[in-house]
Design a protein around this motif. Structure first.
Motif, PDB file in Angstrom:
ATOM      1  N   UNK A  21      13.641  -5.659  -8.056  1.00  0.00           N
ATOM      2  CA  UNK A  21      14.953  -5.898  -7.449  1.00  0.00           C
ATOM      3  C   UNK A  21      16.040  -5.032  -8.061  1.00  0.00           C
ATOM      4  N   UNK A  22      16.023  -4.920  -9.394  1.00  0.00           N
ATOM      5  CA  UNK A  22      17.114  -4.183 -10.055  1.00  0.00           C
ATOM      6  C   UNK A  22      16.921  -2.678  -9.885  1.00  0.00           C
ATOM      7  N   UNK A  23      18.030  -1.978  -9.616  1.00  0.00           N
ATOM      8  CA  UNK A  23      18.005  -0.535  -9.399  1.00  0.00           C
ATOM      9  C   UNK A  23      17.374   0.193 -10.592  1.00  0.00           C
ATOM     10  N   UNK A  24      17.775  -0.191 -11.801  1.00  0.00           N
ATOM     11  CA  UNK A  24      17.266   0.468 -13.009  1.00  0.00           C
ATOM     12  C   UNK A  24      15.738   0.350 -13.088  1.00  0.00           C
ATOM     13  N   UNK A  25      15.212  -0.808 -12.703  1.00  0.00           N
ATOM     14  CA  UNK A  25      13.762  -1.025 -12.723  1.00  0.00           C
ATOM     15  C   UNK A  25      13.071  -0.225 -11.616  1.00  0.00           C
ATOM     16  N   UNK A  26      13.716  -0.140 -10.449  1.00  0.00           N
ATOM     17  CA  UNK A  26      13.157   0.675  -9.353  1.00  0.00           C
ATOM     18  C   UNK A  26      13.028   2.126  -9.789  1.00  0.00           C
ATOM     19  N   UNK A  27      14.074   2.646 -10.437  1.00  0.00           N
ATOM     20  CA  UNK A  27      14.065   4.033 -10.908  1.00  0.00           C
ATOM     21  C   UNK A  27      12.959   4.216 -11.942  1.00  0.00           C
ATOM     22  N   UNK A  28      12.853   3.282 -12.882  1.00  0.00           N
ATOM     23  CA  UNK A  28      11.856   3.390 -13.952  1.00  0.00           C
ATOM     24  C   UNK A  28      10.433   3.399 -13.391  1.00  0.00           C
ATOM     25  N   UNK A  29      10.148   2.507 -12.461  1.00  0.00           N
ATOM     26  CA  UNK A  29       8.791   2.432 -11.916  1.00  0.00           C
ATOM     27  C   UNK A  29       8.498   3.642 -11.023  1.00  0.00           C
ATOM     28  N   UNK A  30       9.500   4.159 -10.325  1.00  0.00           N
ATOM     29  CA  UNK A  30       9.321   5.346  -9.492  1.00  0.00           C
ATOM     30  C   UNK A  30       9.042   6.564 -10.368  1.00  0.00           C
ATOM     31  N   UNK A  31       9.766   6.696 -11.482  1.00  0.00           N
ATOM     32  CA  UNK A  31       9.524   7.814 -12.415  1.00  0.00           C
ATOM     33  C   UNK A  31       8.102   7.733 -12.970  1.00  0.00           C
ATOM     34  N   UNK A  32       7.674   6.533 -13.321  1.00  0.00           N
ATOM     35  CA  UNK A  32       6.325   6.364 -13.874  1.00  0.00           C
ATOM     36  C   UNK A  32       5.260   6.734 -12.827  1.00  0.00           C
ATOM     37  N   UNK A  33       5.398   6.200 -11.621  1.00  0.00           N
ATOM     38  CA  UNK A  33       4.388   6.448 -10.584  1.00  0.00           C
ATOM     39  C   UNK A  33       4.380   7.915 -10.127  1.00  0.00           C
ATOM     40  N   UNK A  34       5.532   8.570 -10.161  1.00  0.00           N
ATOM     41  CA  UNK A  34       5.565  10.004  -9.831  1.00  0.00           C
ATOM     42  C   UNK A  34       4.719  10.790 -10.832  1.00  0.00           C
ATOM     43  N   UNK A  35       4.807  10.406 -12.097  1.00  0.00           N
ATOM     44  CA  UNK A  35       4.041  11.090 -13.139  1.00  0.00           C
ATOM     45  C   UNK A  35       2.548  10.818 -12.988  1.00  0.00           C
ATOM     46  N   UNK A  36       2.201   9.588 -12.598  1.00  0.00           N
ATOM     47  CA  UNK A  36       0.785   9.239 -12.398  1.00  0.00           C
ATOM     48  C   UNK A  36       0.217   9.982 -11.183  1.00  0.00           C
ATOM     49  N   UNK A  37       0.955   9.967 -10.078  1.00  0.00           N
ATOM     50  CA  UNK A  37       0.460  10.562  -8.829  1.00  0.00           C
ATOM     51  C   UNK A  37       0.442  12.084  -8.888  1.00  0.00           C
ATOM     52  N   UNK A  38       1.391  12.659  -9.624  1.00  0.00           N
ATOM     53  CA  UNK A  38       1.532  14.117  -9.686  1.00  0.00           C
ATOM     54  C   UNK A  38       1.603  14.528 -11.154  1.00  0.00           C
ATOM     55  N   UNK A  39       0.472  14.512 -11.847  1.00  0.00           N
ATOM     56  CA  UNK A  39       0.497  14.744 -13.291  1.00  0.00           C
ATOM     57  C   UNK A  39       0.935  16.144 -13.705  1.00  0.00           C
TER      58      UNK A  39
END
Length: 109
Positions: A21-39
């Protein structure tokens, strides 16, 4: 990185079922998943391959892909056929000296 700041706490068995829900958490999880998906930084990937990779990581791969572009983590060709990750994140390993020199000289690893 303490558990409270770890974006993996939003994943269930490595997948994002619901966006935080929180914007800061959305950004954090998106940054993490971008790194996983596109190493690999700057490595081009087709839209289909990226969507397939994101489908392994999230219930809504298209929304995740859009969020990665909107946050400036990922760029795409005008026609949307290819994507590449443009921003190093806190989830990337530190680059080694050879990688830094190669990049400075414009040579790919």
């Amino acid at each position: 990185m303490g558990h409270a700041d770890d974006p993996r706490r939003f994943l269930v068995d490595g997948r994002l079922d619901r966006s935080p829900r929180r914007w800061r958490d959305k950004v954090a999880v998106t940054r993490y998943l971008a790194t996983v998906a596109m190493p690999r930084l700057l490595e081009p990937i087709s839209e289909r391959d990226l969507t397939d990779r994101l489908a392994e990581l999230a219930r809504d791969p298209v929304a995740l892909r859009r969020a990665m572009v909107d946050l400036g983590l990922v760029s795409r060709t005008r026609d949307g056929a290819e994507y590449w990750r443009t921003e190093r994140t806190e989830h990337d390993p530190e680059p080694d000296a050879v990688e830094i020199v190669d990049r400075a000289l414009g040579e790919s690893p």
